[in-house]
Design a protein around this motif. Structure first.
Motif, PDB file in Angstrom:
ATOM      1  N   GLU A 165       0.825  -1.209   0.000  1.00 15.17           N
ATOM      2  CA  GLU A 165       0.000   0.000   0.000  1.00 15.17           C
ATOM      3  C   GLU A 165       0.858   1.258   0.000  1.00 15.17           C
ATOM      4  O   GLU A 165       0.499   2.261  -0.627  1.00 15.17           O
ATOM      5  CB  GLU A 165      -0.955  -0.005   1.192  1.00 15.17           C
ATOM      6  CG  GLU A 165      -2.073  -1.007   1.052  1.00 15.17           C
ATOM      7  CD  GLU A 165      -3.000  -1.041   2.257  1.00 15.17           C
ATOM      8  OE1 GLU A 165      -2.705  -0.385   3.293  1.00 15.17           O
ATOM      9  OE2 GLU A 165      -4.026  -1.733   2.161  1.00 15.17           O
ATOM     10  N   GLN A 166       1.993   1.221   0.674  1.00 17.11           N
ATOM     11  CA  GLN A 166       2.904   2.369   0.693  1.00 17.11           C
ATOM     12  C   GLN A 166       3.415   2.659  -0.717  1.00 17.11           C
ATOM     13  O   GLN A 166       3.430   3.805  -1.166  1.00 17.11           O
ATOM     14  CB  GLN A 166       4.084   2.095   1.628  1.00 17.11           C
ATOM     15  CG  GLN A 166       5.113   3.198   1.665  1.00 17.11           C
ATOM     16  CD  GLN A 166       6.289   2.837   2.561  1.00 17.11           C
ATOM     17  OE1 GLN A 166       6.199   1.988   3.439  1.00 17.11           O
ATOM     18  NE2 GLN A 166       7.411   3.488   2.328  1.00 17.11           N
ATOM     19  N   ILE A 167       3.814   1.615  -1.434  1.00 19.93           N
ATOM     20  CA  ILE A 167       4.280   1.791  -2.812  1.00 19.93           C
ATOM     21  C   ILE A 167       3.135   2.331  -3.680  1.00 19.93           C
ATOM     22  O   ILE A 167       3.329   3.249  -4.483  1.00 19.93           O
ATOM     23  CB  ILE A 167       4.822   0.469  -3.395  1.00 19.93           C
ATOM     24  CG1 ILE A 167       6.036  -0.017  -2.596  1.00 19.93           C
ATOM     25  CG2 ILE A 167       5.198   0.628  -4.866  1.00 19.93           C
ATOM     26  CD1 ILE A 167       6.485  -1.430  -2.943  1.00 19.93           C
ATOM     27  N   ALA A 168       1.930   1.772  -3.519  1.00 14.99           N
ATOM     28  CA  ALA A 168       0.771   2.212  -4.301  1.00 14.99           C
ATOM     29  C   ALA A 168       0.444   3.683  -4.017  1.00 14.99           C
ATOM     30  O   ALA A 168       0.179   4.459  -4.947  1.00 14.99           O
ATOM     31  CB  ALA A 168      -0.440   1.329  -4.013  1.00 14.99           C
ATOM     32  N   ASN A 169       0.464   4.083  -2.759  1.00 16.18           N
ATOM     33  CA  ASN A 169       0.175   5.477  -2.415  1.00 16.18           C
ATOM     34  C   ASN A 169       1.238   6.428  -2.964  1.00 16.18           C
ATOM     35  O   ASN A 169       0.911   7.517  -3.436  1.00 16.18           O
ATOM     36  CB  ASN A 169       0.036   5.648  -0.898  1.00 16.18           C
ATOM     37  CG  ASN A 169      -1.334   5.248  -0.413  1.00 16.18           C
ATOM     38  OD1 ASN A 169      -2.350   5.628  -0.995  1.00 16.18           O
ATOM     39  ND2 ASN A 169      -1.385   4.467   0.646  1.00 16.18           N
ATOM     40  N   ASP A 170       2.495   6.019  -2.906  1.00 17.57           N
ATOM     41  CA  ASP A 170       3.558   6.846  -3.492  1.00 17.57           C
ATOM     42  C   ASP A 170       3.359   6.991  -4.997  1.00 17.57           C
ATOM     43  O   ASP A 170       3.571   8.054  -5.571  1.00 17.57           O
ATOM     44  CB  ASP A 170       4.934   6.253  -3.184  1.00 17.57           C
ATOM     45  CG  ASP A 170       5.327   6.419  -1.727  1.00 17.57           C
ATOM     46  OD1 ASP A 170       4.654   7.161  -0.984  1.00 17.57           O
ATOM     47  OD2 ASP A 170       6.322   5.778  -1.316  1.00 17.57           O
ATOM     48  N   PHE A 171       2.926   5.910  -5.646  1.00 16.28           N
ATOM     49  CA  PHE A 171       2.643   5.942  -7.085  1.00 16.28           C
ATOM     50  C   PHE A 171       1.486   6.907  -7.382  1.00 16.28           C
ATOM     51  O   PHE A 171       1.559   7.713  -8.307  1.00 16.28           O
ATOM     52  CB  PHE A 171       2.324   4.530  -7.581  1.00 16.28           C
ATOM     53  CG  PHE A 171       1.824   4.482  -8.991  1.00 16.28           C
ATOM     54  CD1 PHE A 171       2.688   4.679 -10.060  1.00 16.28           C
ATOM     55  CD2 PHE A 171       0.483   4.251  -9.258  1.00 16.28           C
ATOM     56  CE1 PHE A 171       2.222   4.642 -11.368  1.00 16.28           C
ATOM     57  CE2 PHE A 171       0.018   4.214 -10.558  1.00 16.28           C
ATOM     58  CZ  PHE A 171       0.892   4.409 -11.617  1.00 16.28           C
ATOM     59  N   ILE A 172       0.422   6.828  -6.588  1.00 17.27           N
ATOM     60  CA  ILE A 172      -0.733   7.719  -6.763  1.00 17.27           C
ATOM     61  C   ILE A 172      -0.285   9.176  -6.647  1.00 17.27           C
ATOM     62  O   ILE A 172      -0.650  10.020  -7.473  1.00 17.27           O
ATOM     63  CB  ILE A 172      -1.835   7.404  -5.719  1.00 17.27           C
ATOM     64  CG1 ILE A 172      -2.463   6.047  -6.009  1.00 17.27           C
ATOM     65  CG2 ILE A 172      -2.896   8.506  -5.692  1.00 17.27           C
ATOM     66  CD1 ILE A 172      -3.321   5.509  -4.873  1.00 17.27           C
ATOM     67  N   ASN A 173       0.507   9.486  -5.628  1.00 21.73           N
ATOM     68  CA  ASN A 173       0.977  10.854  -5.427  1.00 21.73           C
ATOM     69  C   ASN A 173       1.838  11.333  -6.587  1.00 21.73           C
ATOM     70  O   ASN A 173       1.750  12.493  -7.009  1.00 21.73           O
ATOM     71  CB  ASN A 173       1.742  10.975  -4.112  1.00 21.73           C
ATOM     72  CG  ASN A 173       0.827  10.811  -2.916  1.00 21.73           C
ATOM     73  OD1 ASN A 173      -0.361  11.121  -2.983  1.00 21.73           O
ATOM     74  ND2 ASN A 173       1.370  10.315  -1.829  1.00 21.73           N
ATOM     75  N   LYS A 174       2.663  10.448  -7.129  1.00 24.52           N
ATOM     76  CA  LYS A 174       3.517  10.806  -8.265  1.00 24.52           C
ATOM     77  C   LYS A 174       2.668  11.096  -9.504  1.00 24.52           C
ATOM     78  O   LYS A 174       2.893  12.083 -10.198  1.00 24.52           O
ATOM     79  CB  LYS A 174       4.527   9.698  -8.533  1.00 24.52           C
ATOM     80  CG  LYS A 174       5.611  10.081  -9.522  1.00 24.52           C
ATOM     81  CD  LYS A 174       6.772   9.119  -9.423  1.00 24.52           C
ATOM     82  CE  LYS A 174       7.862   9.437 -10.376  1.00 24.52           C
ATOM     83  NZ  LYS A 174       8.666  10.582  -9.992  1.00 24.52           N
ATOM     84  N   LEU A 175       1.682  10.244  -9.782  1.00 22.62           N
ATOM     85  CA  LEU A 175       0.791  10.480 -10.933  1.00 22.62           C
ATOM     86  C   LEU A 175      -0.006  11.767 -10.754  1.00 22.62           C
ATOM     87  O   LEU A 175      -0.233  12.504 -11.715  1.00 22.62           O
ATOM     88  CB  LEU A 175      -0.181   9.321 -11.120  1.00 22.62           C
ATOM     89  CG  LEU A 175       0.256   8.122 -11.926  1.00 22.62           C
ATOM     90  CD1 LEU A 175      -0.918   7.186 -12.132  1.00 22.62           C
ATOM     91  CD2 LEU A 175       0.870   8.488 -13.252  1.00 22.62           C
ATOM     92  N   ASP A 176      -0.432  12.029  -9.530  1.00 21.61           N
ATOM     93  CA  ASP A 176      -1.266  13.185  -9.239  1.00 21.61           C
ATOM     94  C   ASP A 176      -0.535  14.503  -9.516  1.00 21.61           C
ATOM     95  O   ASP A 176      -1.172  15.532  -9.721  1.00 21.61           O
ATOM     96  CB  ASP A 176      -1.742  13.137  -7.784  1.00 21.61           C
ATOM     97  CG  ASP A 176      -2.974  13.963  -7.552  1.00 21.61           C
ATOM     98  OD1 ASP A 176      -3.748  14.182  -8.504  1.00 21.61           O
ATOM     99  OD2 ASP A 176      -3.177  14.408  -6.405  1.00 21.61           O
ATOM    100  N   SER A 177       0.778  14.478  -9.550  1.00 24.67           N
ATOM    101  CA  SER A 177       1.547  15.707  -9.790  1.00 24.67           C
ATOM    102  C   SER A 177       1.787  15.974 -11.275  1.00 24.67           C
ATOM    103  O   SER A 177       2.375  16.992 -11.633  1.00 24.67           O
ATOM    104  CB  SER A 177       2.888  15.634  -9.049  1.00 24.67           C
ATOM    105  OG  SER A 177       3.694  14.618  -9.605  1.00 24.67           O
ATOM    106  N   SER A 178       1.315  15.099 -12.152  1.00 24.94           N
ATOM    107  CA  SER A 178       1.509  15.265 -13.591  1.00 24.94           C
ATOM    108  C   SER A 178       0.507  16.265 -14.170  1.00 24.94           C
ATOM    109  O   SER A 178      -0.658  16.291 -13.779  1.00 24.94           O
ATOM    110  CB  SER A 178       1.363  13.917 -14.300  1.00 24.94           C
ATOM    111  OG  SER A 178       1.476  14.089 -15.691  1.00 24.94           O
ATOM    112  N   ASP A 179       0.961  17.080 -15.130  1.00 19.42           N
ATOM    113  CA  ASP A 179       0.099  18.091 -15.745  1.00 19.42           C
ATOM    114  C   ASP A 179      -0.806  17.535 -16.829  1.00 19.42           C
ATOM    115  O   ASP A 179      -1.863  18.088 -17.097  1.00 19.42           O
ATOM    116  CB  ASP A 179       0.954  19.203 -16.369  1.00 19.42           C
ATOM    117  CG  ASP A 179       1.666  20.033 -15.322  1.00 19.42           C
ATOM    118  OD1 ASP A 179       1.185  20.086 -14.178  1.00 19.42           O
ATOM    119  OD2 ASP A 179       2.706  20.613 -15.658  1.00 19.42           O
ATOM    120  N   ARG A 180      -0.425  16.455 -17.481  1.00 20.65           N
ATOM    121  CA  ARG A 180      -1.181  15.949 -18.637  1.00 20.65           C
ATOM    122  C   ARG A 180      -2.277  14.964 -18.275  1.00 20.65           C
ATOM    123  O   ARG A 180      -2.924  14.416 -19.150  1.00 20.65           O
ATOM    124  CB  ARG A 180      -0.236  15.280 -19.628  1.00 20.65           C
ATOM    125  CG  ARG A 180       0.644  16.291 -20.342  1.00 20.65           C
ATOM    126  CD  ARG A 180       1.375  15.673 -21.489  1.00 20.65           C
ATOM    127  NE  ARG A 180       0.448  15.185 -22.497  1.00 20.65           N
ATOM    128  CZ  ARG A 180       0.772  14.275 -23.403  1.00 20.65           C
ATOM    129  NH1 ARG A 180       1.969  13.752 -23.416  1.00 20.65           N
ATOM    130  NH2 ARG A 180      -0.107  13.877 -24.289  1.00 20.65           N
TER     131      ARG A 180
END
Length: 144
Positions: free
Chosen positions: A90-105
């Motif tokens: 879940e920690q890896i998944a949440n970090d992934f979500i946060n990384k995607l959420d910072s994308s402009d496109r």
């Protein structure tokens, strides 16, 4: 954006998290045939896309995505050990979500949902972790 581009975007974001994870994608049958698996392992299931209104200049697409975040377990793991592995997935998944959420496109069309997996057998491997599902809107608009 084409299928391979979305898959590449997801893979790049997973591999850029700072964890030493193996990334794979395809059908469940492809996962079973995968040799030399390394854990943690992130598996992207085949994605589904729905397009925008073809009568507009907006070429925005919505992608339905399901991913599995797996951590190596043993058949004899006790509940505390399983919970620890699930928490790491879940920690890896949440970090992934946060990384995607910072994308402009892109942006999330629906709130990502994480479901825990406790000691699941995939072929001969025993794993714990989580399943992440979400819809992603990818912007590809034209200007006149």
């Amino acid at each position: 954006m084409e299928y391979a581009e979305v898959q590449s975007l997801i893979q790049t974001n997973v591999e850029g998290l700072g964890y030493e994870v193996m990334f794979g994608h395809g059908r469940a049958e492809d996962f079973k045939l995968l040799k030399n698996k390394k854990y943690p392992l992130v598996w992207l299931d085949p994605m589904e896309v729905s397009g925008s209104n073809p009568n507009t200049f907006d070429n925005t697409q919505s992608w339905s995505i399901s991913m599995v975040f797996l951590v190596k377990a043993t058949p004899t793991d006790q509940l505390d050990e399983q919970n620890s592995l699930v928490n790491f997935g879940e920690q890896i998944a949440n970090d992934f979500i946060n990384k995607l959420d910072s994308s402009d496109r892109l942006e999330f069309a629906s709130k990502p949902v994480i479901k825990p997996l406790h000691r699941t057998a995939f072929g001969t491997d025993h794993t714990s972790g989580c399943i992440l599902t979400f819809s992603l809107i990818v912007y590809d608009t034209y200007t006149c």
